[in-house]
Design a protein around this motif. Structure first.
Motif, short mmCIF file in Angstrom:
data_model
loop_
_atom_site.label_atom_id
_atom_site.label_comp_id
_atom_site.label_asym_id
_atom_site.label_seq_id
_atom_site.Cartn_x
_atom_site.Cartn_y
_atom_site.Cartn_z
N ALA A 81 0.83 -1.21 0.00
CA ALA A 81 0.00 0.00 0.00
C ALA A 81 0.87 1.26 0.00
CB ALA A 81 -0.93 0.00 1.20
N ALA A 82 1.98 1.24 0.74
CA ALA A 82 2.90 2.38 0.75
C ALA A 82 3.44 2.64 -0.65
CB ALA A 82 4.04 2.15 1.73
N LYS A 83 3.81 1.58 -1.32
CA LYS A 83 4.32 1.73 -2.69
C LYS A 83 3.24 2.30 -3.61
CE LYS A 83 6.55 -0.89 -6.36
NZ LYS A 83 7.04 -2.19 -6.81
N ALA A 84 2.03 1.76 -3.52
CA ALA A 84 0.94 2.21 -4.39
C ALA A 84 0.53 3.66 -4.09
CB ALA A 84 -0.27 1.30 -4.24
N ALA A 85 0.63 4.07 -2.82
CA ALA A 85 0.24 5.42 -2.42
C ALA A 85 1.42 6.40 -2.46
CB ALA A 85 -0.36 5.39 -1.02
N GLN A 86 2.58 5.90 -2.83
CA GLN A 86 3.81 6.70 -2.88
C GLN A 86 4.15 7.29 -1.51
OE1 GLN A 86 3.21 9.42 -6.16
NE2 GLN A 86 3.44 7.78 -7.66
N LEU A 87 4.04 6.44 -0.49
CA LEU A 87 4.42 6.82 0.86
C LEU A 87 5.78 6.22 1.20
CD1 LEU A 87 1.00 6.09 2.61
CD2 LEU A 87 2.01 8.34 2.16
N ALA A 88 6.39 6.72 2.24
CA ALA A 88 7.68 6.19 2.69
C ALA A 88 7.52 4.71 3.03
CB ALA A 88 8.16 6.97 3.91
N ALA A 89 8.54 3.95 2.76
CA ALA A 89 8.51 2.51 3.04
C ALA A 89 8.44 2.25 4.55
CB ALA A 89 9.74 1.84 2.44
N ASP A 90 9.04 3.11 5.35
CA ASP A 90 9.03 2.98 6.81
C ASP A 90 7.85 3.80 7.34
OD1 ASP A 90 9.41 3.07 9.56
OD2 ASP A 90 11.55 3.53 9.42
N TRP A 91 6.90 3.15 7.98
CA TRP A 91 5.70 3.84 8.46
C TRP A 91 6.03 4.98 9.42
CZ3 TRP A 91 4.77 3.84 13.68
CH2 TRP A 91 5.34 2.83 14.43
N ARG A 92 7.15 4.90 10.10
CA ARG A 92 7.55 5.93 11.06
C ARG A 92 7.86 7.26 10.36
NH1 ARG A 92 9.70 1.20 11.96
NH2 ARG A 92 9.36 0.12 13.89
N GLN A 93 8.18 7.19 9.06
CA GLN A 93 8.55 8.39 8.31
C GLN A 93 7.37 9.06 7.62
OE1 GLN A 93 11.69 7.20 5.67
NE2 GLN A 93 13.12 6.79 7.32
N VAL A 94 6.21 8.45 7.64
CA VAL A 94 5.02 9.03 7.01
C VAL A 94 4.51 10.16 7.89
CG1 VAL A 94 2.67 8.59 6.20
CG2 VAL A 94 4.47 6.88 5.85
N ALA A 95 4.21 11.29 7.25
CA ALA A 95 3.80 12.49 7.99
C ALA A 95 2.46 13.01 7.48
CB ALA A 95 4.87 13.57 7.83
N PRO A 96 1.76 13.76 8.33
CA PRO A 96 0.53 14.39 7.86
C PRO A 96 0.83 15.24 6.62
CG PRO A 96 0.78 14.69 10.23
CD PRO A 96 2.06 14.11 9.72
N GLY A 97 -0.04 15.21 5.66
CA GLY A 97 0.16 15.97 4.44
C GLY A 97 0.87 15.19 3.34
N ASP A 98 1.40 14.01 3.66
CA ASP A 98 2.05 13.21 2.62
C ASP A 98 1.04 12.76 1.58
OD1 ASP A 98 4.48 13.51 3.87
OD2 ASP A 98 4.63 11.42 4.55
N THR A 99 -0.19 12.55 1.99
CA THR A 99 -1.27 12.14 1.09
C THR A 99 -2.59 12.40 1.80
OG1 THR A 99 -2.04 10.35 -0.36
CG2 THR A 99 -1.41 9.73 1.88
N LEU A 133 2.47 2.61 17.02
CA LEU A 133 1.55 2.59 15.89
C LEU A 133 0.31 3.43 16.17
CD1 LEU A 133 1.98 -1.18 15.10
CD2 LEU A 133 2.38 0.65 13.44
N VAL A 134 -0.22 3.36 17.37
CA VAL A 134 -1.38 4.18 17.75
C VAL A 134 -1.02 5.66 17.71
CG1 VAL A 134 -2.94 4.79 19.64
CG2 VAL A 134 -2.59 2.39 19.04
N ALA A 135 0.16 6.01 18.19
CA ALA A 135 0.59 7.41 18.14
C ALA A 135 0.66 7.90 16.70
CB ALA A 135 1.95 7.57 18.84
N LYS A 136 1.15 7.06 15.80
CA LYS A 136 1.21 7.45 14.38
C LYS A 136 -0.20 7.59 13.82
CE LYS A 136 4.29 8.01 12.03
NZ LYS A 136 4.97 9.24 11.55
N LEU A 137 -1.09 6.67 14.18
CA LEU A 137 -2.48 6.77 13.73
C LEU A 137 -3.11 8.06 14.21
CD1 LEU A 137 -3.52 3.09 14.37
CD2 LEU A 137 -3.76 4.27 12.17
N ARG A 138 -2.89 8.43 15.46
CA ARG A 138 -3.44 9.67 16.01
C ARG A 138 -2.92 10.89 15.26
NH1 ARG A 138 -8.09 9.75 18.26
NH2 ARG A 138 -8.22 8.73 20.26
N LEU A 139 -1.66 10.85 14.87
CA LEU A 139 -1.05 11.95 14.13
C LEU A 139 -1.65 12.06 12.73
CD1 LEU A 139 1.25 14.11 14.07
CD2 LEU A 139 2.71 12.32 13.10
#
Length: 160
Positions: A81-99, A133-139
């Motif tokens: 899904a990260a590849k298809a959505a053009q998100l960072a491969a490491d979930w920790r690096q995904v930020a609000p506004g990336d998509t 993971l929950v903290a990332k979801l909240r962000l």
């Protein structure tokens, strides 16, 4: 569409699947447990970009208590899904506004799978990973559209 029940839910699954993958899912629909697993893993191996298959795999394995296999399927689904959505491969690096995580498609599936990973890690008693993971979801989903609060509640309850 819910590939096993026919209920519309492309928002969660990340889209439709190819006819070949749909055939394997149809085989899995009424097969004995061992054949279900073989058909779904075959679908994932032959069409690794078909996101709905990962959902079916991690739900099946988690339901059977096969948490390592559920974790593997969810991790592979998150990566696809990260590849298809053009998100960072490491979930920790995904930020609000990336998509835009609010629209149906790979990014929403990615976020939904991140929640699944939090549940799986909590069930494996890996509270630190589940909390991260929950903290990332909240962000990424501050309005809690996907229900990260459910995992948060379970984390609190399991700590007591």
């Amino acid at each position: 569409m819910n590939l096993l029940t026919g209920v519309e839910s492309t928002e969660l699954f990340g889209g439709t699947v190819s006819p070949a993958v749909q055939h394997l899912i149809d085989v899995a629909r009424n097969a004995p447990p061992a054949q279900v697993e073989a058909a779904l893993w075959t679908a994932a191996a032959t069409a690794p970009d078909q996101l709905p298959v990962y959902y079916l795999l991690y739900k099946m394995h988690a339901g059977r208590g096969q948490l390592d296999l559920a974790l593997s399927a969810a991790s592979k689904g998150l990566s696809a899904a990260a590849k298809a959505a053009q998100l960072a491969a490491d979930w920790r690096q995904v930020a609000p506004g990336d998509t835009d995580f609010s629209v149906p498609g790979p990014a929403r599936f990615w976020l939904f799978t991140l929640k699944a990973l939090a549940f799986i890690n909590l069930r494996k008693d890996d509270r630190d990973t589940a909390s991260a993971l929950v903290a990332k979801l909240r962000l990424l989903d501050p309005e809690d559209h996907l229900g990260a609060s459910t995992v948060e509640t379970l984390l609190r309850q399991s700590a007591a």
